[in-house]
Write an enzyme that holds these catalytic residues in place. Structure first.
Site, PDB file in Angstrom:
ATOM      1  CB  SER A  92      45.189  11.427   5.924  1.00 32.12           C
ATOM      2  OG  SER A  92      45.991  11.964   6.947  1.00 32.12           O
ATOM      3  CE  LYS A 104      48.617  14.473   5.020  1.00 31.00           C
ATOM      4  NZ  LYS A 104      47.350  13.857   5.224  1.00 31.00           N
TER       5      LYS A 104
END
Length: 185
Positions: free
Chosen positions: A45, A88
């Site tokens: 990710s 993230k």
């Protein structure tokens, strides 16, 4: 008498080493608990910034003294699975309205053109298809590999509160050929 003195010297030396080891263990505990924590990247990710298998040190101290900034790479616990952490990039800041339209991020109605991390147009806007207005302590996060990331677009992650942020990715310690401080721009 000399034997007794020698035994006391050995005992003192062992006691000194024991105290030294206990101090090292105590300092290590304090650093891991309050200053930094090792974590491992699992998945794709955050490609190409971070790769599957990268080992990082998370700075848990900085956000006690300064606010998170846009594009900081942060680590936070996943609410629905114990001992699972997500990593993230902060995209939306407190008080902003975030929306994803046509595969691009819009903040307060303006396209975020300074976002050089999302290498491809997003295929799914998720919950950000509708405008999301962030509260005074809320953040909107995305993975760099936007089409292969579970992030704030997903209801099971959603927006993060300041208290959710474990810390900021600081240093990559493995693989050895990529060791170094992680750039946040």
């Amino acid at each position: 008498m000399a034997r007794h003195r020698r035994e006391r010297g050995i005992f003192r030396e062992l006691l000194g080493w024991l105290v030294y080891i206990l101090i090292i263990i105590g300092l290590t505990y304090l650093i891991i608990t309050y200053v930094g924590q090792r974590t491992r990247v699992s998945g794709q990710s955050m490609e190409t910034t971070l790769s599957d298998g990268d080992n990082l040190i998370v700075d848990k101290l900085t956000y006690h003294f300064k606010d998170p900034e846009r594009f900081d790479i942060i680590v936070f616990p996943y609410k629905y699975e114990e001992n699972t952490y997500y990593i993230k990039r902060i995209i939306g800041m407190p008080g902003e309205t975030i929306q994803i339209m046509g595969g691009y991020v819009y903040i307060n109605g303006q396209q975020l053109t300074s976002d050089i991390y999302g290498a491809e147009v997003m295929q799914s806007a998720g919950i950000a298809a509708e405008p999301i207005t962030l509260g005074p302590d809320e953040y909107f996060v995305l993975g760099d590999n936007r089409n292969h990331s579970t992030d704030s677009r997903e209801p099971n992650v959603g927006v993060l509160h300041r208290e959710d942020l474990l810390g900021r990715a600081w240093v990559r310690i493995y693989p050895f050929d990529k060791i170094g401080v992680i750039r946040h721009e």
